[in-house]
Design a protein around this motif. Structure first.
Motif, PDB file in Angstrom:
ATOM      1  N   THR A   1      74.818  80.777  38.698  1.00 10.68           N
ATOM      2  CA  THR A   1      75.898  79.750  39.266  1.00 10.68           C
ATOM      3  C   THR A   1      75.984  79.416  40.982  1.00 10.68           C
ATOM      4  O   THR A   1      76.176  78.184  41.551  1.00 10.68           O
ATOM      5  CB  THR A   1      77.282  80.277  38.695  1.00 10.68           C
ATOM      6  OG1 THR A   1      76.929  80.657  37.249  1.00 10.68           O
ATOM      7  CG2 THR A   1      78.086  79.848  39.405  1.00 10.68           C
TER       8      THR A   1
ATOM      9  N   TYR B   1      70.552  73.759  37.978  1.00 12.90           N
ATOM     10  CA  TYR B   1      71.693  73.406  37.832  1.00 12.90           C
ATOM     11  C   TYR B   1      72.060  73.158  38.559  1.00 12.90           C
ATOM     12  O   TYR B   1      73.604  72.433  38.866  1.00 12.90           O
ATOM     13  CB  TYR B   1      72.383  75.102  37.395  1.00 12.90           C
ATOM     14  CG  TYR B   1      72.134  74.618  35.333  1.00 12.90           C
ATOM     15  CD1 TYR B   1      71.006  75.497  34.999  1.00 12.90           C
ATOM     16  CD2 TYR B   1      73.585  73.913  35.358  1.00 12.90           C
ATOM     17  CE1 TYR B   1      71.620  75.395  33.322  1.00 12.90           C
ATOM     18  CE2 TYR B   1      73.305  74.137  33.403  1.00 12.90           C
ATOM     19  CZ  TYR B   1      72.040  74.143  32.890  1.00 12.90           C
ATOM     20  OH  TYR B   1      72.248  74.267  31.594  1.00 12.90           O
TER      21      TYR B   1
ATOM     22  N   THR C   1      72.589  68.954  39.613  1.00  9.44           N
ATOM     23  CA  THR C   1      73.784  68.524  38.871  1.00  9.44           C
ATOM     24  C   THR C   1      75.291  69.039  39.982  1.00  9.44           C
ATOM     25  O   THR C   1      76.308  67.633  39.845  1.00  9.44           O
ATOM     26  CB  THR C   1      74.264  69.246  37.085  1.00  9.44           C
ATOM     27  OG1 THR C   1      73.232  69.570  36.347  1.00  9.44           O
ATOM     28  CG2 THR C   1      75.865  68.164  36.358  1.00  9.44           C
TER      29      THR C   1
ATOM     30  N   TYR D   1      83.825  72.434  37.951  1.00 12.41           N
ATOM     31  CA  TYR D   1      82.581  72.777  37.217  1.00 12.41           C
ATOM     32  C   TYR D   1      81.854  73.649  36.824  1.00 12.41           C
ATOM     33  O   TYR D   1      81.129  73.880  36.341  1.00 12.41           O
ATOM     34  CB  TYR D   1      81.556  71.227  37.906  1.00 12.41           C
ATOM     35  CG  TYR D   1      81.144  70.444  37.364  1.00 12.41           C
ATOM     36  CD1 TYR D   1      78.904  71.135  36.705  1.00 12.41           C
ATOM     37  CD2 TYR D   1      80.612  69.312  36.980  1.00 12.41           C
ATOM     38  CE1 TYR D   1      78.155  69.963  36.510  1.00 12.41           C
ATOM     39  CE2 TYR D   1      80.013  68.659  35.614  1.00 12.41           C
ATOM     40  CZ  TYR D   1      78.687  69.189  36.363  1.00 12.41           C
ATOM     41  OH  TYR D   1      78.271  68.465  34.733  1.00 12.41           O
TER      42      TYR D   1
ATOM     43  N   SER E   1      79.896  75.267  33.978  1.00 14.88           N
ATOM     44  CA  SER E   1      77.941  74.811  33.819  1.00 14.88           C
ATOM     45  C   SER E   1      78.061  76.012  33.553  1.00 14.88           C
ATOM     46  O   SER E   1      76.225  76.511  32.804  1.00 14.88           O
ATOM     47  CB  SER E   1      77.825  75.057  35.145  1.00 14.88           C
ATOM     48  OG  SER E   1      77.961  75.779  36.517  1.00 14.88           O
TER      49      SER E   1
ATOM     50  N   SER F   1      77.428  76.406  29.895  1.00 12.15           N
ATOM     51  CA  SER F   1      75.944  75.155  29.869  1.00 12.15           C
ATOM     52  C   SER F   1      74.790  76.397  30.182  1.00 12.15           C
ATOM     53  O   SER F   1      73.620  75.905  29.253  1.00 12.15           O
ATOM     54  CB  SER F   1      76.358  74.136  30.787  1.00 12.15           C
ATOM     55  OG  SER F   1      74.864  73.716  31.064  1.00 12.15           O
TER      56      SER F   1
END
Lengths: 329, 588, 349
Positions: free
Chosen positions: C142, C217, C220, C267, C271, C274
């Motif tokens: 992240t 990541y 996106t 987001y 994520s 995800s």
């Protein structure tokens, strides 16, 4: 508009070429080869196999032959030193080459058989994810703070928290065993696609619900919405015509990665539900070192993503007139 | 902005339309009538070309589509006549003459002849075919020399007919000359790559598609086969549909008119297929399901001619010391692994060759008989080798490919070695191809391995570790072992088995491998499926299968142990018998 | 001259607002659910960090059995003997914590409150220890995606034109790379130099994991940020502020960033799950975290295996799912709270 499209298509072609080159080299440098197996063939046999698939050529030549449009082998055109029986070859001539793993099939055959199936699965999954997700998101936004909102948000979180193979397992248990109304796996009718598309779409439905809710809340708080209310527009019109358009922006942005994510998620779903789609080819070709099939799937995948992005941009621009198709500032 | 709106409308309509159309296209040809029976075949076969087959998925299809000189009797596993109606051996055992039966046809109507066999066997040996199992025929006089003498273009430099002792004297006589007597030649001749291919069909394919014939000739519309079934449709990664071949000599004994071969690798999915009746036979179940399958009438675990062991990199210290290797070999709780990890009733093994051959005693790892005593000996050996609390053994890496049971077995062994011998053992998990590559380059300490018999003879296991063998991958090269194997090749039974046993004893003293257990195949077979019998090679030919009618099913159940639980069958209640069997039962 | 400067100063003062960050913190504290979520996450983080100290069984101690053990209610059996300190290679700090734990609790350990898996490994312990790996993966990836993605997307959106085109086309190209090959490639390349790398930078397969996941990541994030920035750039209040003479850096700090931050935070909270799922997906394919280490992805794969029609070992699914679910729910609630708190318009009606 035409200029825009042409320019984007040119960029797409460039992207595909770049990705193809990188992948081509990457694949051939990963350890392990297509003919490695527990019981090795003799040296002479392996040499012949490598020759058959041109793996003994220098990498640049392999790549040139792969791209085409001219056949570079012994049957190529006369001006390249061949005997002229087979002038064209390579991707630009529409030939993705023979598969290394499935020796009876060409990559063209494999892709032609599997792509419609994956497309159908992906489309179904995204459609119902959009339908359910957007609806849930709107309801959640309009009924903000109520029990319904909380319940929907918790369901959405569960959808995101579980990996799609776990969701698939639960769905199979429920609908193929407890209430045996759907087939357990395989491919052959629309009924075979129901459970896989549910499992595939579930996490995206959850994401889309979240994004819609957030986008709608932001849009509903905008000044021009208050203006619309003040003007006396009926509330439903306010929501659907005005707020939705702006609120859906993040969802549209997300469609690109969502489609790519569906392609990814389908790798697992296709394996679990024994669906003969492109996803399984993607994984298996990498694990089997089937260079030709892997390249074919990669190129297809890249082209698909580029086209999807183009569509997303166009839709985004048309929904929000403030975003021009080309940034002219 | 008008054009943008137009484009958007157009795009938003066009894209879903195209996708729906694609969905329609993919589904329209999709469903057809249910086949009489189906079974799961694991991975999609890499090729339907019998000489290019490499694994079980290909072998099973070859069994359905082709037939060789001899086939395995489903009950006994012994070779019985297939395409060859009779055979004879010369007195010195060096020449085998097969009489090919008349009246058996290829699917295109032509008769199967000895020339087809000669053609196929030449093809198998020719390096240009790319056949992995070419060495099956290296027992034939002149074969190895011919196959290895290749020119610049990869083609053999000498002619086949005058250099290799494989001849078709006429359409019905097939003669094979051997380097030395091979008493188990018939067991060898059962192997899938030795089936014939239609010479005229293949040559026509080569002429018609000079560049693409490999891709074209196995397609259903061009496929020419001689076995009990013929190819109707092939959907890659989905299923292969077969139909009964009426021109097959024994067509009257074939019960199923259509047969589906499913390609699905995920074991949980395959189990689901079986439990919902989509398939009648499953050859592997997920290990986690085994405890719940035990006691069911359809769960039939059977010993398999496969050996699970660890390869040892004998070139790498401290494993270059045979005492260390022996200590490690003794310190494995095989029973625990078989009971708790693999769970299928595998037999703990102290030898390389599974004890499943008639007349074979073989050799075993010398041990005391109790695990506790073995552990004491192991500790003593380590001390002798100079390792102890002051000088601990360097960490040993257990190398394995990423599959569930591999990881579990290695975890348990690492744990055991740590507790009992104080060894630090690390686990190293690699993806399959990388694992093979590392093994080949000897970049490992101890690597979890297995070997499945190519045909029903102990030599297929022992030859793996011959000096200089490609498949050895241990760095172990012992001239004495090579000599013993060479002597065995030239010997005749029963001395041959004795010499091979000696070789195995040497192997188990030098220990380039650590034996663990013999495989068990965990099949699930619908109780109504008849003609299915377990055999050590797990070789099943769908030719013999049929559906039992209710009466017969009840009869076979009556003979069961009362503790066995009955399960529901998904086959047809009235059964499905071959025409010949129907006649036999009607006249009784 | 002075008149102009005065005017400018007055305009600046009028346009300036109290620090949005301080206001945000206050708003967050007022938001009950978000605050509870924050507290819960803090608790999870602390529990995860101090896992070696907790009186849990070892997450990898084997107790081979035929079938997994069902959960035992805490009131039936709370604490038992038989603790075996088996772990993979732990850092020095963790080793110290383990030593401290043995000193305090001796050989006592919790009973199998959440059951065990088929090799007798305690599920509660595996969930707690697995959280370390998974949360580390989540946070590192992240952070990478945040730093790289937000910068990339913001620059593309703000600058626009040719630069935007190039940056976004690079994102598209990277997006289309067959990630499976990249993952295999990285893993095998690193495998080849494992010893040297481990000696010099302590790099192991897990770190490749973090890198690979981070690599995917940020793409996106960049796209989403660019979309939002484009919207803002063309919005009216920015235009108005520009007319009033505000300069770009100030605009970015006071107006663009808080607005973008809203969608970025939502987001982010989407994520992390995800990322955890990507990890489980790779574990499913056998390319993930290596045994004996445990992660939530591996637990998910084990759990999925347990769902079969022959008999349901429900705890193997429910346990990890509840853990992941509650953490993700908390992240979502916190994300909503943060977004509301950071909203420059001061909350919604």
């Amino acid at each position: 508009m035409t200029r825009f499209l042409l320019r984007r298509l040119a960029w797409a072609a460039l992207t595909v070429l770049a990705v193809a080159s990188i992948s081509f080299v990457l694949m051939r440098n990963v350890r392990g080869g297509p003919f490695d197996s527990e019981r090795r063939a003799s040296a002479a046999v392996e040499k012949n196999l490598r020759e058959r698939y041109r793996l003994d050529w220098p990498t640049w030549k392999q790549f040139a032959a792969y791209v085409g449009p001219f056949e570079l082998g012994e049957h190529g055109p006369a001006f390249l030193g061949g005997d002229g029986t087979d002038t064209f070859g390579g991707v630009l001539a529409g030939d993705f080459g023979p598969s290394l793993q499935y020796r009876d099939a060409s990559v063209n055959d494999l892709l032609a058989q599997s792509l419609p199936i994956s497309a159908a699965l992906g489309f179904l999954a995204l459609s119902w994810a959009l339908a359910v997700g957007i609806t849930a998101g709107i309801v959640s936004a309009l009924r903000r703070g109520t029990t319904l909102d909380v319940a929907l948000r918790i369901t959405a979180t569960t959808g995101i928290a579980l990996p799609n193979f776990a969701i698939a397992g639960v769905l199979v248990l429920l609908f193929a065993f407890v209430w045996p109304i759907l087939p357990v796996a395989g491919h052959g009718s629309w009924r075979h696609l129901v459970l896989p598309s549910l499992a595939l779409g579930a996490p995206f439905a959850a994401y889309i619900a979240r994004l819609t809710r957030t986008g709608m809340l932001e849009a509903l708080g905008e000044d021009w919405i208050r203006t619309a209310h003040a003007k006396g527009l009926p509330p439903r019109l306010v929501v659907t015509r005005h707020a939705l358009r702006a609120g859906i922006q993040p969802v549209i942005s997300y469609l690109g990665p969502a489609a790519a994510g569906v392609l990814t998620g389908s790798l697992v779903i296709e394996r679990i539900f024994a669906i003969p789609g492109t996803g399984s080819h993607f994984v298996n070709s990498a694990l089997n070192r089937d260079y030709a099939l892997a390249m074919g799937v990669t190129i297809l995948y890249t082209a698909l993503v580029c086209v999807l992005n183009l569509l997303v941009d166009v839709v985004q621009a048309s929904l929000d007139p403030r975003i021009a198709l080309e940034d002219e500032s | 902005m008008r054009s943008a709106r137009l484009l958007r409308r157009f795009g938003l309509v066009l894209v879903p339309a195209v996708l729906i159309a694609a969905a329609g296209v993919s589904l329209s040809g999709a469903s057809f009538e249910r086949a009489d029976a189906a079974f799961c075949n694991g991975a999609e076969p890499s090729s339907l070309d019998p000489q290019q087959g490499t694994g079980m998925p290909e072998t099973r299809l070859v069994r359905a589509l082709y037939e060789g000189l001899v086939v395995s009797d489903p009950r006994t596993g012994m070779p019985i006549p297939g395409m060859a109606e009779s055979w004879s051996t010369s007195a010195d055992g060096l020449t085998w003459t097969f009489r090919i039966r008349a009246g058996s046809r290829w699917t295109d109507g032509a008769e199967v002849t000895a020339h087809d066999f000669a053609f196929a066997w030449e093809r198998l040996l020719d390096p240009r075919t790319g056949a992995q199992y070419a060495d099956l025929l290296f027992v034939v006089r002149g074969a190895r020399a011919w196959a290895e003498d290749v020119g610049e273009d990869g083609a053999p430099t000498r002619t086949f007919a005058s250099n290799v002792a494989i001849t078709a004297l006429d359409a019905r006589t097939f003669v094979v000359g051997l380097e030395h007597p091979v008493d188990h030649f018939l067991a060898l001749a059962v192997a899938a790559p030795l089936v014939p291919v239609s010479r005229h069909a293949l040559e026509a394919a080569r002429a018609r598609w000079p560049d693409r014939w490999q891709v074209e000739w196995t397609k259903p519309e061009h496929s020419v086969t001689n076995g009990p079934f013929r190819l109707v449709e092939r959907r890659i990664n989905d299923r292969i549909r077969l139909a009964k071949h009426e021109g097959y000599w024994d067509a009257d004994e074939v019960a199923f008119r259509t047969l589906d071969v499913l390609a699905s690798e995920h074991l949980a999915t395959n189990l689901n297929f079986y439990l919902t009746g989509e398939v009648a036979y499953l050859d592997e179940v997920p290990v986690s399901a085994i405890p719940r399958l035990r006691g069911r009438e359809d769960y039939r675990p059977a010993p398999y001619l496969g050996s699970s062991f660890f390869r040892v990199n004998v070139a790498k210290p401290p494993l270059d010391d045979v005492r260390v290797r022996r200590a490690l070999a003794l310190a494995i709780d095989r029973q625990e692994i078989a009971d708790k990890i693999t769970k299928a009733g595998e037999l703990p093994s102290f030898s390389l060759v599974p004890k499943l051959f008639a007349g074979w005693t073989g050799a075993e790892l010398r041990r005391s008989g109790s695990l506790a005593d073995d552990l004491d000996e192991a500790r003593q050996l380590l001390t002798e080798a100079g390792y102890g609390p002051t000088r601990p053994l360097p960490p040993i890496e257990l190398h394995f490919a990423s599959q569930a049971t591999n990881k579990d077995v290695c975890e348990v062994i690492a744990d055991f070695w740590r507790k009992e011998l104080g060894i630090t053992a690390r686990l190293r998990n690699q993806e399959w191809k990388v694992y093979l590559d590392a093994q080949r380059r000897l970049e490992y300490d101890i690597s979890r391995s297995s070997w499945i018999a190519d045909f029903a003879d102990p030599a297929t296991f022992l030859e793996v570790f011959a000096p200089g063998a490609d498949n050895s991958r241990t760095g172990w090269s012992d001239a004495r072992y090579g000599d013993l194997l060479e002597r065995a090749r030239r010997a005749r039974e029963p001395e041959r088995f004795a010499i091979l046993a000696e070789a195995e004893a040497l192997l188990l003293t030098e220990l380039p491998i650590l034996p663990v257990y013999t495989f068990t195949v965990t099949s699930l077979v619908d109780p109504r499926l008849g003609g299915f019998h377990a055999n050590p090679l797990d070789d099943h030919c769908p030719k013999f299968w049929y559906w039992k009618p209710d009466a017969e099913l009840a009869e076979s159940r009556a003979g069961n142990d009362p503790a066995i639980r009955e399960v529901e069958s998904h086959g047809p209640r009235e059964g499905l018998l071959s025409p010949a069997e129907q006649r036999r039962r009607a006249s009784r | 001259m002075k008149r102009q400067r005065d005017d400018a100063a007055r305009i600046d003062a009028a346009l300036a607002s109290p620090s949005p960050w301080r206001r945000a913190w206050e708003d967050l504290r007022a938001n009950r659910p978000a605050f509870v979520a924050l507290a819960f996450l803090a608790l999870v983080a602390i529990g995860s960090l101090f896992a070696p100290l907790l009186p849990l069984p070892s997450p990898i101690a084997l107790d081979l059995r035929d079938e997994p053990l069902a959960p035992i209610a805490p009131w039936t059996s709370f604490i038992v003997h038989g603790f075996e300190p088996e772990y993979w290679n732990l850092s020095a700090v963790d080793e110290a914590l383990v030593a401290l734990r043995r000193a305090i609790f001796g050989d006592l350990q919790t009973a199998a409150w959440l059951g065990t898996d088929s090799k007798g490994r305690d599920l509660l312990s595996r969930i707690v220890w697995g959280s370390r790996t998974s949360l580390a993966v989540g946070m590192l990836a992240t952070l990478t995606s945040l730093l790289v993605g937000v910068t990339w997307g913001a620059v593309a959106g703000l600058v626009g034109g040719r630069v935007d085109q190039i940056l976004m086309r690079i994102v598209d190209a990277l997006y289309s790379l067959p990630f499976i090959f990249v993952v295999i490639f990285l893993i095998t390349v690193i495998d080849g130099w494992r010893e040297e790398l481990a000696a010099t930078i302590g790099l192991e397969r897990e770190s490749i994991f973090y890198v690979t996941i981070g690599l995917f990541y940020w793409l996106t994030m960049a796209r989403v940020v660019r979309g939002q920035v484009l919207q803002l750039k063309n919005s009216e209040f920015i235009a108005a502020a520009r007319l009033a003479g505000a300069r770009t850096p100030w605009l970015v700090r006071v107006h663009v960033l808080p607005n973008v931050l809203g969608i970025v935070i939502v987001y982010l909270t989407l994520s992390i799950p995800s990322i955890l799922l990507f990890e489980s997906f790779l574990s499913f394919l056998g390319l993930g975290i290596e045994a004996p280490k445990v992660s939530w992805g591996l637990l998910a794969v084990d759990g999925a295996d347990a769902i079969n029609p022959l008999g349901l070992d429900w705890w193997l699914v429910i346990g990890p799912a509840a853990a992941m679910g509650s953490v993700l729910l908390a992240l979502n609630v916190l994300g909503d709270g943060l977004r509301d708190a950071l909203d420059p318009k001061g909350g919604r009606g």
